[in-house]
Design an enzyme around this catalytic site. Structure first.
Site, short mmCIF file in Angstrom:
data_model
loop_
_atom_site.label_atom_id
_atom_site.label_comp_id
_atom_site.label_asym_id
_atom_site.label_seq_id
_atom_site.Cartn_x
_atom_site.Cartn_y
_atom_site.Cartn_z
N MET A 223 36.10 17.20 13.71
CA MET A 223 36.05 16.86 12.29
C MET A 223 37.18 15.88 11.99
O MET A 223 38.35 16.20 12.21
CB MET A 223 36.19 18.12 11.42
CG MET A 223 35.02 19.08 11.55
SD MET A 223 35.28 20.61 10.59
CE MET A 223 36.41 21.49 11.69
N CYS B 285 27.93 11.35 13.97
CA CYS B 285 28.57 11.16 12.66
C CYS B 285 27.65 10.38 11.73
O CYS B 285 27.20 9.29 12.07
CB CYS B 285 29.89 10.42 12.82
SG CYS B 285 30.74 10.16 11.25
N ASN C 218 24.77 23.48 16.64
CA ASN C 218 25.75 23.22 15.58
C ASN C 218 25.03 23.11 14.25
O ASN C 218 23.91 22.64 14.18
CB ASN C 218 26.50 21.92 15.92
CG ASN C 218 27.47 21.48 14.85
OD1 ASN C 218 27.53 20.30 14.50
ND2 ASN C 218 28.27 22.39 14.32
N GLY C 219 25.69 23.56 13.18
CA GLY C 219 25.15 23.39 11.84
C GLY C 219 24.94 24.69 11.11
O GLY C 219 24.16 25.54 11.55
#
Length: 341
Positions: free
Chosen positions: A17, A100, A201-202
Protein backbone atom coordinates in the site's frame (compact mmCIF):
# COMPACT_ATOMS: atom_id res chain seq x y z
CA UNK A 1 3.24 -21.33 1.72
CA UNK A 2 6.49 -21.29 -0.26
CA UNK A 3 7.76 -18.71 -2.74
CA UNK A 4 10.84 -20.00 -4.48
CA UNK A 5 13.28 -21.04 -1.73
CA UNK A 6 11.43 -19.07 0.93
CA UNK A 7 9.16 -21.00 3.27
CA UNK A 8 6.73 -18.53 4.87
CA UNK A 9 5.62 -19.20 8.42
CA UNK A 10 1.99 -18.99 7.34
CA UNK A 11 -0.23 -17.95 4.41
CA UNK A 12 -1.12 -14.43 5.63
CA UNK A 13 0.46 -11.62 3.60
CA UNK A 14 0.38 -7.84 3.99
CA UNK A 15 -0.66 -6.13 0.74
CA UNK A 16 1.54 -3.41 -0.71
CA UNK A 17 0.00 0.00 0.00
CA UNK A 18 1.53 3.28 -1.12
CA UNK A 19 2.29 5.49 1.86
CA UNK A 20 1.45 2.72 4.32
CA UNK A 21 3.60 -0.41 4.03
CA UNK A 22 6.85 1.22 5.03
CA UNK A 23 9.38 -0.69 7.13
CA UNK A 24 7.81 0.18 10.52
CA UNK A 25 4.37 -1.04 9.38
CA UNK A 26 5.74 -4.18 7.73
CA UNK A 27 7.71 -5.09 10.83
CA UNK A 28 4.70 -4.52 13.06
CA UNK A 29 2.41 -6.70 10.95
CA UNK A 30 5.01 -9.48 10.90
CA UNK A 31 5.29 -9.23 14.67
CA UNK A 32 1.50 -9.52 14.91
CA UNK A 33 1.34 -12.68 12.80
CA UNK A 34 1.78 -11.92 9.10
CA UNK A 35 3.96 -14.40 7.24
CA UNK A 36 5.18 -11.82 4.73
CA UNK A 37 4.73 -8.13 3.94
CA UNK A 38 5.19 -6.59 0.49
CA UNK A 39 6.73 -3.12 0.36
CA UNK A 40 5.03 -0.09 -1.11
CA UNK A 41 5.90 0.09 -4.79
CA UNK A 42 9.24 1.46 -5.97
CA UNK A 43 9.43 3.19 -9.33
CA UNK A 44 11.35 1.56 -12.17
CA UNK A 45 12.72 4.98 -13.16
CA UNK A 46 16.44 4.70 -12.42
CA UNK A 47 16.70 8.51 -12.21
CA UNK A 48 14.86 8.32 -8.89
CA UNK A 49 17.11 5.75 -7.24
CA UNK A 50 19.05 8.51 -5.52
CA UNK A 51 15.99 10.25 -4.05
CA UNK A 52 15.45 10.22 -0.30
CA UNK A 53 12.01 8.65 -0.75
CA UNK A 54 13.36 5.78 -2.88
CA UNK A 55 16.28 5.17 -0.51
CA UNK A 56 13.84 5.02 2.40
CA UNK A 57 11.56 2.60 0.57
CA UNK A 58 14.58 0.40 -0.17
CA UNK A 59 15.67 0.42 3.49
CA UNK A 60 15.19 -3.09 4.89
CA UNK A 61 17.64 -2.88 7.80
CA UNK A 62 16.67 -5.37 10.50
CA UNK A 63 13.54 -6.50 8.67
CA UNK A 64 12.33 -10.05 9.20
CA UNK A 65 12.95 -12.20 6.12
CA UNK A 66 11.86 -12.65 3.46
CA UNK A 67 11.91 -9.07 2.17
CA UNK A 68 9.53 -8.59 -0.77
CA UNK A 69 9.86 -5.38 -2.81
CA UNK A 70 7.25 -4.29 -5.34
CA UNK A 71 8.36 -2.49 -8.50
CA UNK A 72 6.15 -0.61 -10.96
CA UNK A 73 6.64 0.57 -14.52
CA UNK A 74 5.87 -0.18 -18.15
CA UNK A 75 9.26 -0.45 -19.86
CA UNK A 76 10.72 -4.00 -19.79
CA UNK A 77 14.35 -2.85 -19.72
CA UNK A 78 13.74 -0.34 -16.91
CA UNK A 79 11.76 -2.89 -14.92
CA UNK A 80 14.61 -5.36 -15.30
CA UNK A 81 17.07 -2.73 -14.07
CA UNK A 82 14.82 -1.92 -11.10
CA UNK A 83 14.63 -5.62 -10.22
CA UNK A 84 18.42 -5.96 -10.25
CA UNK A 85 18.82 -2.79 -8.18
CA UNK A 86 16.44 -3.99 -5.48
CA UNK A 87 17.79 -7.55 -5.44
CA UNK A 88 21.27 -6.11 -4.96
CA UNK A 89 19.95 -3.99 -2.08
CA UNK A 90 18.32 -6.66 0.03
CA UNK A 91 15.16 -7.80 -1.73
CA UNK A 92 14.68 -11.57 -1.40
CA UNK A 93 11.54 -11.47 -3.59
CA UNK A 94 10.67 -9.06 -6.41
CA UNK A 95 6.97 -8.34 -6.87
CA UNK A 96 5.63 -6.69 -10.04
CA UNK A 97 2.73 -4.25 -9.75
CA UNK A 98 0.06 -4.79 -12.38
CA UNK A 99 -2.81 -4.12 -10.01
CA UNK A 100 -2.72 -0.45 -9.00
CA UNK A 101 -5.79 1.40 -10.37
CA UNK A 102 -4.55 4.91 -9.48
CA UNK A 103 -4.79 7.35 -12.40
CA UNK A 104 -1.27 8.70 -11.93
CA UNK A 105 0.03 5.13 -12.36
CA UNK A 106 -2.35 3.95 -15.08
CA UNK A 107 -1.93 7.13 -17.14
CA UNK A 108 1.65 6.10 -17.84
CA UNK A 109 0.51 2.58 -18.76
CA UNK A 110 1.73 1.03 -15.53
CA UNK A 111 -0.14 -0.80 -12.78
CA UNK A 112 -3.42 -2.38 -13.82
CA UNK A 113 -3.45 -0.48 -17.12
CA UNK A 114 -0.93 -3.07 -18.35
CA UNK A 115 -3.66 -5.72 -18.30
CA UNK A 116 -4.93 -4.22 -21.56
CA UNK A 117 -1.68 -5.16 -23.34
CA UNK A 118 -0.98 -8.86 -22.84
CA UNK A 119 2.08 -8.96 -25.16
CA UNK A 120 3.67 -6.14 -23.13
CA UNK A 121 2.85 -8.02 -19.92
CA UNK A 122 4.77 -10.99 -21.29
CA UNK A 123 7.79 -8.88 -22.25
CA UNK A 124 7.95 -7.21 -18.83
CA UNK A 125 7.64 -10.47 -16.91
CA UNK A 126 10.24 -12.25 -19.03
CA UNK A 127 12.68 -9.34 -18.73
CA UNK A 128 12.39 -9.14 -14.96
CA UNK A 129 12.70 -12.90 -14.43
CA UNK A 130 15.82 -12.99 -16.64
CA UNK A 131 17.32 -10.03 -14.78
CA UNK A 132 17.24 -11.72 -11.35
CA UNK A 133 17.73 -15.45 -11.96
CA UNK A 134 18.48 -16.15 -8.30
CA UNK A 135 15.55 -14.14 -6.92
CA UNK A 136 11.93 -15.34 -7.16
CA UNK A 137 9.58 -12.94 -8.96
CA UNK A 138 5.89 -12.62 -8.09
CA UNK A 139 3.06 -10.70 -9.75
CA UNK A 140 0.05 -8.78 -8.44
CA UNK A 141 -2.91 -8.17 -10.75
CA UNK A 142 -6.62 -7.47 -10.80
CA UNK A 143 -9.25 -9.69 -12.39
CA UNK A 144 -9.11 -7.56 -15.56
CA UNK A 145 -9.40 -3.96 -16.71
CA UNK A 146 -13.22 -3.84 -16.65
CA UNK A 147 -16.09 -6.25 -16.08
CA UNK A 148 -16.31 -7.10 -19.77
CA UNK A 149 -12.61 -7.85 -19.96
CA UNK A 150 -11.63 -10.14 -17.10
CA UNK A 151 -8.43 -11.69 -18.41
CA UNK A 152 -6.79 -13.00 -15.24
CA UNK A 153 -6.65 -16.53 -16.71
CA UNK A 154 -4.74 -15.26 -19.73
CA UNK A 155 -2.35 -13.35 -17.48
CA UNK A 156 -1.83 -16.49 -15.37
CA UNK A 157 -0.72 -18.43 -18.45
CA UNK A 158 1.68 -15.67 -19.47
CA UNK A 159 3.02 -15.49 -15.91
CA UNK A 160 3.65 -19.21 -15.69
CA UNK A 161 5.40 -19.28 -19.07
CA UNK A 162 7.57 -16.35 -17.96
CA UNK A 163 8.72 -18.00 -14.73
CA UNK A 164 6.64 -16.05 -12.21
CA UNK A 165 6.56 -18.00 -8.94
CA UNK A 166 3.34 -16.72 -7.31
CA UNK A 167 0.33 -14.69 -8.42
CA UNK A 168 -1.73 -12.36 -6.19
CA UNK A 169 -5.16 -11.30 -7.46
CA UNK A 170 -7.31 -8.46 -6.15
CA UNK A 171 -10.94 -9.42 -6.72
CA UNK A 172 -11.87 -6.27 -8.65
CA UNK A 173 -11.16 -4.94 -12.12
CA UNK A 174 -9.18 -1.80 -12.77
CA UNK A 175 -12.41 0.04 -13.67
CA UNK A 176 -13.96 -0.94 -10.32
CA UNK A 177 -11.23 0.79 -8.32
CA UNK A 178 -12.28 0.06 -4.73
CA UNK A 179 -16.03 0.31 -5.27
CA UNK A 180 -18.51 -2.49 -4.80
CA UNK A 181 -17.65 -5.86 -3.33
CA UNK A 182 -14.72 -8.00 -4.36
CA UNK A 183 -15.66 -11.03 -6.46
CA UNK A 184 -13.86 -14.30 -5.92
CA UNK A 185 -15.10 -16.40 -8.84
CA UNK A 186 -12.23 -15.27 -11.05
CA UNK A 187 -9.70 -16.07 -8.35
CA UNK A 188 -11.28 -19.51 -7.98
CA UNK A 189 -11.02 -20.12 -11.73
CA UNK A 190 -7.38 -19.03 -11.78
CA UNK A 191 -6.50 -21.27 -8.85
CA UNK A 192 -8.14 -24.25 -10.56
CA UNK A 193 -5.75 -23.89 -13.50
CA UNK A 194 -2.63 -22.59 -11.75
CA UNK A 195 0.64 -24.46 -11.33
CA UNK A 196 1.98 -21.72 -9.06
CA UNK A 197 0.69 -20.43 -5.70
CA UNK A 198 -2.30 -18.10 -5.93
CA UNK A 199 -2.93 -15.39 -3.34
CA UNK A 200 -6.45 -13.97 -2.89
CA UNK A 201 -6.89 -10.28 -2.07
CA UNK A 202 -9.83 -7.92 -1.55
CA UNK A 203 -12.34 -7.23 1.24
CA UNK A 204 -10.79 -9.66 3.74
CA UNK A 205 -11.71 -7.88 6.95
CA UNK A 206 -12.25 -10.60 9.56
CA UNK A 207 -11.19 -14.13 10.53
CA UNK A 208 -14.49 -15.50 9.22
CA UNK A 209 -14.07 -13.75 5.86
CA UNK A 210 -10.50 -15.02 5.59
CA UNK A 211 -11.63 -18.61 6.04
CA UNK A 212 -14.48 -18.16 3.56
CA UNK A 213 -12.17 -16.76 0.88
CA UNK A 214 -9.60 -19.52 1.34
CA UNK A 215 -12.28 -22.21 1.26
CA UNK A 216 -14.23 -20.75 -1.66
CA UNK A 217 -11.32 -19.92 -3.96
CA UNK A 218 -8.94 -22.68 -2.93
CA UNK A 219 -6.21 -20.02 -2.83
CA UNK A 220 -2.89 -20.87 -1.23
CA UNK A 221 -2.78 -17.64 0.76
CA UNK A 222 -4.62 -14.41 1.44
CA UNK A 223 -3.38 -10.85 1.18
CA UNK A 224 -4.77 -8.14 3.46
CA UNK A 225 -4.42 -4.41 2.95
CA UNK A 226 -6.85 -1.73 4.12
CA UNK A 227 -8.36 -3.88 6.88
CA UNK A 228 -4.99 -3.99 8.66
CA UNK A 229 -4.65 -0.22 8.84
CA UNK A 230 -4.81 0.51 12.56
CA UNK A 231 -5.54 -3.20 13.16
CA UNK A 232 -2.23 -5.05 12.77
CA UNK A 233 -3.49 -7.63 15.26
CA UNK A 234 -5.91 -8.80 12.55
CA UNK A 235 -3.20 -11.21 11.37
CA UNK A 236 -3.00 -12.73 14.85
CA UNK A 237 -6.76 -13.10 14.97
CA UNK A 238 -6.97 -14.71 11.54
CA UNK A 239 -4.08 -17.08 12.23
CA UNK A 240 -5.69 -18.26 15.46
CA UNK A 241 -9.08 -18.75 13.81
CA UNK A 242 -7.70 -20.69 10.85
CA UNK A 243 -5.68 -22.94 13.13
CA UNK A 244 -8.21 -23.61 15.89
CA UNK A 245 -11.61 -22.31 14.81
CA UNK A 246 -11.61 -20.14 17.94
CA UNK A 247 -12.09 -16.39 17.58
CA UNK A 248 -9.92 -14.27 19.84
CA UNK A 249 -11.53 -11.45 21.81
CA UNK A 250 -10.89 -7.90 20.66
CA UNK A 251 -7.58 -6.58 21.95
CA UNK A 252 -7.49 -4.65 25.18
CA UNK A 253 -7.24 -0.89 24.89
CA UNK A 254 -4.04 -1.06 26.95
CA UNK A 255 -2.42 -3.27 24.31
CA UNK A 256 -3.50 -0.95 21.51
CA UNK A 257 -2.05 1.97 23.46
CA UNK A 258 1.31 0.19 23.80
CA UNK A 259 1.36 -0.91 20.16
CA UNK A 260 0.63 2.59 18.94
CA UNK A 261 3.35 4.14 21.09
CA UNK A 262 5.90 1.66 19.77
CA UNK A 263 4.72 2.29 16.20
CA UNK A 264 5.04 6.06 16.66
CA UNK A 265 8.55 5.68 18.04
CA UNK A 266 9.53 3.64 14.96
CA UNK A 267 8.02 6.26 12.64
CA UNK A 268 9.90 9.12 14.34
CA UNK A 269 13.17 7.21 13.99
CA UNK A 270 12.56 6.03 10.43
CA UNK A 271 11.36 9.33 8.92
CA UNK A 272 12.83 11.83 11.34
CA UNK A 273 10.90 13.79 13.96
CA UNK A 274 8.89 16.16 11.78
CA UNK A 275 8.15 13.86 8.83
CA UNK A 276 7.49 10.98 11.24
CA UNK A 277 4.98 13.07 13.19
CA UNK A 278 3.08 13.89 9.99
CA UNK A 279 3.18 10.30 8.78
CA UNK A 280 1.90 9.21 12.19
CA UNK A 281 -1.34 11.21 11.93
CA UNK A 282 -3.10 8.74 9.65
CA UNK A 283 -1.97 5.77 11.74
CA UNK A 284 -3.27 7.40 14.93
CA UNK A 285 -6.58 8.01 13.17
CA UNK A 286 -6.80 4.35 12.15
CA UNK A 287 -5.87 3.02 15.61
CA UNK A 288 -8.51 5.14 17.33
CA UNK A 289 -11.31 4.39 14.88
CA UNK A 290 -14.29 2.99 16.75
CA UNK A 291 -13.40 4.46 20.14
CA UNK A 292 -15.55 7.03 21.93
CA UNK A 293 -14.71 10.69 21.25
CA UNK A 294 -12.13 9.68 18.62
CA UNK A 295 -13.44 12.10 15.97
CA UNK A 296 -12.84 15.20 18.09
CA UNK A 297 -9.51 13.78 19.25
CA UNK A 298 -8.31 13.25 15.67
CA UNK A 299 -9.29 16.77 14.66
CA UNK A 300 -7.32 18.28 17.55
CA UNK A 301 -4.38 15.90 17.09
CA UNK A 302 -3.97 16.89 13.43
CA UNK A 303 -3.27 20.47 14.49
CA UNK A 304 -0.27 19.50 16.60
CA UNK A 305 3.19 20.31 15.28
CA UNK A 306 5.64 18.37 17.43
CA UNK A 307 6.18 14.70 18.32
CA UNK A 308 6.11 15.57 22.04
CA UNK A 309 2.67 17.19 21.72
CA UNK A 310 1.47 14.27 19.59
CA UNK A 311 2.60 11.72 22.16
CA UNK A 312 1.02 13.70 24.99
CA UNK A 313 -2.30 13.83 23.13
CA UNK A 314 -2.20 10.10 22.37
CA UNK A 315 -1.41 9.22 25.98
CA UNK A 316 -4.14 11.49 27.31
CA UNK A 317 -6.73 10.03 24.92
CA UNK A 318 -5.88 6.41 25.68
CA UNK A 319 -5.71 6.85 29.44
CA UNK A 320 -9.17 8.42 29.34
CA UNK A 321 -10.38 5.60 27.09
CA UNK A 322 -8.93 2.95 29.39
CA UNK A 323 -10.94 4.40 32.27
CA UNK A 324 -14.16 3.86 30.28
CA UNK A 325 -13.60 0.50 28.58
CA UNK A 326 -11.08 -2.31 28.63
CA UNK A 327 -11.47 -3.55 25.05
CA UNK A 328 -11.70 -2.09 21.57
CA UNK A 329 -15.05 -1.67 19.88
CA UNK A 330 -14.50 -2.55 16.25
CA UNK A 331 -15.56 -0.27 13.42
CA UNK A 332 -15.57 -1.05 9.72
CA UNK A 333 -12.26 -0.23 7.97
CA UNK A 334 -12.38 3.23 6.44
CA UNK A 335 -12.11 3.48 2.64
CA UNK A 336 -8.60 4.17 1.44
CA UNK A 337 -7.34 4.66 -2.07
CA UNK A 338 -3.68 3.98 -1.42
CA UNK A 339 -3.66 0.20 -1.64
CA UNK A 340 -1.38 -0.73 -4.51
CA UNK A 341 -3.73 -3.33 -5.97
Amino acid sequence: MRIGPHQLRNNLIVAPMAGVTDRPFRQLCKKMGAGMAVSEMVTSNSLLYGSAKTRRRADHAGEVEPVSVQIAGSDPAMMAEAARYNADNGAAIIDINMGCPAKKVCNVMAGSALLQDEPLVGRILAAVVRAVPDTPVTLKIRTGWDRSHRNALAILRIAQESGIQALAIHGRTRACGYTGEAEYDTIKAVKAEARIPVIANGDITSPEKAKFVLDYTGADAIMIGRAAQGRPWLFREIGQYLETGVKLPAPEVAEIHDLLLAHLDDLYIFYGQVAGMRMARKHIAWYTRGLADSASFRHAMNQLESPAAQLEAVNDFFWRTRERTSRLIYAEPAPDRREAA
